[in-house]
Write a protein that holds these residues in place. Sequence first.
Motif, short mmCIF file in Angstrom:
data_model
loop_
_atom_site.label_atom_id
_atom_site.label_comp_id
_atom_site.label_asym_id
_atom_site.label_seq_id
_atom_site.Cartn_x
_atom_site.Cartn_y
_atom_site.Cartn_z
N GLY A 1 3.39 6.56 1.52
CA GLY A 1 3.84 7.90 1.15
C GLY A 1 3.22 8.98 2.02
O GLY A 1 3.89 9.95 2.39
N LEU A 2 1.95 8.80 2.39
CA LEU A 2 1.29 9.77 3.28
C LEU A 2 1.94 9.78 4.66
O LEU A 2 2.13 10.84 5.26
CB LEU A 2 -0.20 9.43 3.40
CG LEU A 2 -1.04 9.62 2.13
CD1 LEU A 2 -2.47 9.14 2.36
CD2 LEU A 2 -1.04 11.08 1.70
N GLN B 1 5.15 11.66 4.58
CA GLN B 1 4.94 13.11 4.67
C GLN B 1 4.69 13.53 6.13
O GLN B 1 5.15 14.59 6.56
CB GLN B 1 3.75 13.51 3.80
CG GLN B 1 4.01 13.37 2.30
CD GLN B 1 2.80 13.74 1.48
OE1 GLN B 1 1.77 14.14 2.00
NE2 GLN B 1 2.91 13.59 0.17
N GLN C 1 0.86 -1.19 0.00
CA GLN C 1 0.00 0.00 0.00
C GLN C 1 0.90 1.25 0.00
O GLN C 1 1.04 1.95 1.00
CB GLN C 1 -0.93 -0.02 1.22
CG GLN C 1 -1.88 -1.20 1.23
CD GLN C 1 -2.79 -1.21 2.45
OE1 GLN C 1 -2.62 -0.42 3.37
NE2 GLN C 1 -3.76 -2.11 2.46
N PHE C 2 1.49 1.49 -1.14
CA PHE C 2 2.53 2.51 -1.23
C PHE C 2 1.98 3.93 -1.11
O PHE C 2 2.69 4.84 -0.67
CB PHE C 2 3.31 2.36 -2.54
CG PHE C 2 4.01 1.03 -2.66
CD1 PHE C 2 5.06 0.70 -1.81
CD2 PHE C 2 3.60 0.09 -3.60
CE1 PHE C 2 5.71 -0.51 -1.92
CE2 PHE C 2 4.24 -1.13 -3.71
CZ PHE C 2 5.30 -1.44 -2.86
N GLU C 3 0.73 4.14 -1.50
CA GLU C 3 0.15 5.48 -1.36
C GLU C 3 0.02 5.86 0.12
O GLU C 3 0.36 6.98 0.52
CB GLU C 3 -1.22 5.54 -2.04
CG GLU C 3 -1.15 5.43 -3.57
CD GLU C 3 -2.52 5.57 -4.20
OE1 GLU C 3 -3.50 5.78 -3.45
OE2 GLU C 3 -2.60 5.47 -5.43
N PHE C 4 -0.45 4.91 0.92
CA PHE C 4 -0.56 5.18 2.36
C PHE C 4 0.82 5.32 2.99
O PHE C 4 1.02 6.15 3.90
CB PHE C 4 -1.34 4.05 3.05
CG PHE C 4 -2.79 4.02 2.69
CD1 PHE C 4 -3.66 4.99 3.18
CD2 PHE C 4 -3.30 3.03 1.86
CE1 PHE C 4 -5.01 4.96 2.86
CE2 PHE C 4 -4.65 3.01 1.53
CZ PHE C 4 -5.51 3.97 2.02
#
Length: 424
Positions: A313-314, A317, A308-311
């Motif tokens: 990345g979040l 941040q 789950q690379f989008e999570f």
Amino acid sequence: MLIRVLLTNNSAPMKHLSRIGVVSKIFRWNIEISVILVRIAGFFSMRDLFQHLEFTGFGPSSVLPEGSEPVSGQIKKNSPGGLKHQVKVLVPKEPGIYGLVDSSGILIYVGKAKNLRKRLQSYFLKKKSKEKKLIRRAALICWQTCFSEFHAFLREIEVINLFLPNANVMGVAHRLRPVYLVLTSSEAPAIKLLKKLPGKYLEAFGPFNQGKTLRNAINILNETLGLRDCAEKTLIHFANQKTLLEIQPQFGCLRFEIGNCLGPCAGGCSRTAYLGKVRQIKEFLKGETAPVLEILRNQMSEFAGSLQFEFAGLVKQKIQTVEIFSQILQKVKDSGKLNFIYWQKLKDGQFAINIIREGVLIHAEIVEQFKSKLPLPKSLIEKIRRKVKDNKKVLWESYQKLLIQRWFKKMKNELDQTIPLPKV
């Protein structure tokens, strides 16, 4: 054929509609122009209701050295030679502040300079600039020497907040709106950003420039540790705490349901568990950022491991935001440690002595001699003791803290000209 006939028959209505569109546009333009004219007329009518006080001087100062007499001067536009020639001949090459006054006698801009003559001459060099527009409006230029660039730096802000010139966008204290980071002392402590310090609290830091990074960091810390962010008047009910008629209170928000709040308002956790998270946030505020960052890094690893690379990345941040916030917090802590005597050698061989306590200038004076490596004179120690006991608030104290912090950050070599304040 049928389509051609319909288009032929409908040509007149289409022309009529186009004419209506043009008329409506003209009518709308007329309304907009009339609104602008009404606003202009209202501005001038309101302006005429109040009596404008002509500028007669920069006024008294609380930041210039005590007992000193700064040199002031002014030049007028209609004097022989004009402003440009008079600046070259009459304005001194010393640090200070300057003001531009329009034809109605209103101070429209205040600035500072390390070299007053050089700075004012630059107003006549640039063809298209803010300076060129201001100098065209100016009917009078006035100035005041300030002994050093440091005093000019503070004196400029003092005058801006006294007169509020309309051309000064930066430097107005009430536009800054600083906030304080506060760990409240309620039954279930919470970390919040407040405009004023409350009467009681566990920890408090500030002032900060209110910004997006600061707000985001507080939200991330609350979500990571599960601390509440609701109002202080919210009733708290820990787990295993008895209630009237054994009725369980309802949760006040959705944070508990989505899993980023412990829910102390309705028995979501025990008092011990919640206070354990409060201890973690205390350690973070003291500089122990590793435990909180470790929680976030573990979350990022879990998301990355499950692709789950989008999570992931979040969460990355969030880690960056918390790291930046910890740096900002450290800078504010350092500004609170600014307790020293800042001495400056002036051109005439004298010395400017500035007493800075908790990041605020509480006293300044000019002395004939000063030796930083020798014990301080008893008279100066007595003045420090009186000023500390006085504890008189500066009108723009929170802003001055930020200014002095900014000064020593920019002029790092000036820290070599400081000695710790004696214990009084």
